[in-house]
Design a protein around this motif. Structure first.
Motif: not given
Length: 450
Positions: A263-268
């Protein structure tokens, strides 16, 4: 006269220094992946080829990790064309090769015992990466020859290498992928997508740089030329990312790697329009190569998006762990340092065997599996597939718990593992719904299951 002589001496010295610097840079370029592999072996643990510190705002990095060289057992096992080291227990875990992953994940497969072989024939997989790797076709040939895969070349129509606008990349003036680790990522993506779907064609679309603007243009180009697109790169989430989600709102499956830092979330990956692929540790029976267990990888990217709203395919299927935000990843596949893969890579120098892993592996594996499923179901996915994955995989159960009993062949539910958050029954923030099994995923489209 003395002043002129001194100037000439200074000029010669300056030129000599420039030549030495250029030679040093060329050597560094040729040895980048090898240097990281040497460092990893000395440290006794894996290293990311492109660490977070190497990128700035508006740039992405690949999620490939390297543990060192593979030097033993590269000669074929008696009676096979597969290196004897493949799919064997090593000090770090199991070194996987294409034939082991094919067996573990059930691809290629036949619809019926007497039916056709579904191997991705008729489908095209897009691979998007940054920078240009001039040796991509040569290294792909070395991997297919050494790992028991069919040839995939420009000449036989299997492989194309394009720039971000769709032009032949042979004479591109874009950056060189050898000097920064992206070339090894390119090879991992090509080889292991081909491993899962050896009948599918491959189109590599290279962003001119690792700036998101170039990579997003490459994604758009790949969407127009292929049936499914694999992306093993990304960066941190940021305020305003929803403004670029439109790039991924297309009528094709877009797969993105979930990252390598938990974690944390990533992009895309957090975009609701992509299928986010996490990582697992794969365990096999060393005789049959069948999967015996699969657990969540500690590095598997996951968690709750800070900016993306929960999509209907999650809220409507009982996946509310992150409500009111999107939960990641969606599904997962092998990506662990304890079940890495063998990859041949030359850079600008000698072809060597490397031990690599990451969600950078899981993503092309899943792209290949889905290509095989598309062939099996008799048609291409002309839409994003998250709705299919959740609706057909979860069967409306709360958080997908028990869905495995309703459709036991769709997902292998990973219930053990921790990336900062725990894996568990049903959907979790380490492996999503779990791991897809090739033939069984086809079952929900009326294809006979085991």
């Amino acid at each position: 006269g003395g002043a002129v002589m001194n100037f000439r001496k200074l000029l010669l010295i300056t030129l000599a220094v420039l030549v030495i610097c250029q030679l040093g840079w060329a050597q560094q370029k040729a040895d980048y992946t090898r240097d990281v592999a040497i460092r990893a072996q000395q440290l006794g643990h894996g290293l990311p080829l492109v660490p977070k510190s190497a990128i700035g705002p508006g740039q992405s990095r690949p999620f490939i990790w390297i543990g060192g060289f593979v030097t033993e057992g590269l000669t074929p096992k008696v009676g096979t064309n597969i290196p004897s080291v493949c799919n064997t227990l090593r000090s770090y875990g199991t070194l996987m090769c294409p034939n082991g992953l094919q067996t573990a994940y059930g691809v290629p497969f036949k619809n019926t015992p007497a039916g056709r072989l579904n191997d991705g024939t008729g489908l095209t997989i897009g691979i998007v990466d940054a920078f240009h790797y001039a040796n991509a076709e040569a290294d792909l040939a070395a991997n297919t020859a050494n790992l028991g895969l069919p040839a995939c070349t420009k000449a036989n129509g299997c492989f194309k290498d394009l720039d971000q606008y769709g032009n032949d990349a042979t004479n591109t003036t874009c950056g060189d992928a050898v000097s920064n680790g992206w070339a090894t990522e390119i090879m991992l993506d090509l080889v292991y997508a081909h491993a899962m779907a050896p009948g599918a064609k491959l189109i590599l679309v290279e962003g001119c740089t690792n700036y998101d603007s170039d990579l997003y243009q490459a994604v758009t180009t790949a969407v127009g030329l292929t049936d499914i697109v694999s992306n093993s790169w990304g960066g941190g989430e940021y305020n305003g990312e929803t403004g670029t989600d439109f790039v991924f709102n297309v009528n094709k499956p877009l797969l993105f790697a979930s990252g390598d830092s938990g974690t944390p979330a990533i992009y895309p990956c957090a975009s609701p329009y992509v299928t986010c692929i996490g990582g697992t540790t794969l365990q096999i029976n060393f005789t049959t190569l069948q999967r015996t267990n699969e657990t969540g990888w500690a590095g598997s990217g996951g968690g709750c998006s800070a900016y993306e709203a929960i999509p209907g395919y999650q809220s409507g299927n009982g996946v509310n762990l992150c409500s009111p935000h999107r939960a990641l990843p969606d599904i997962a596949a092998d990506g662990s340092d304890q079940s890495p893969v063998l990859l041949y890579y030359s850079g600008s120098g000698t072809l060597l065997g490397y031990r690599v892993w990451g969600t950078s592996l899981a993503t092309p594996l899943m792209a290949g599996i889905l290509a095989v499923d598309m062939q099996a179901r008799g048609g291409k996915f002309l839409h994003q597939i998250d709705g299919d994955l959740y609706t057909r995989g979860c069967h409306g159960t709360a958080n997908c718990v028990g869905a495995g009993q309703l459709n036991p062949y769709f997902f292998y539910d990973v219930t053990v593992g921790n990336n900062g958050l725990p894996a568990g029954p049903g959907f979790d923030l380490v492996t999503g719904m779990g791991v897809a099994f090739g033939k069984s995923m086809g079952g929900v489209y009326g294809i006979p299951t085991p």
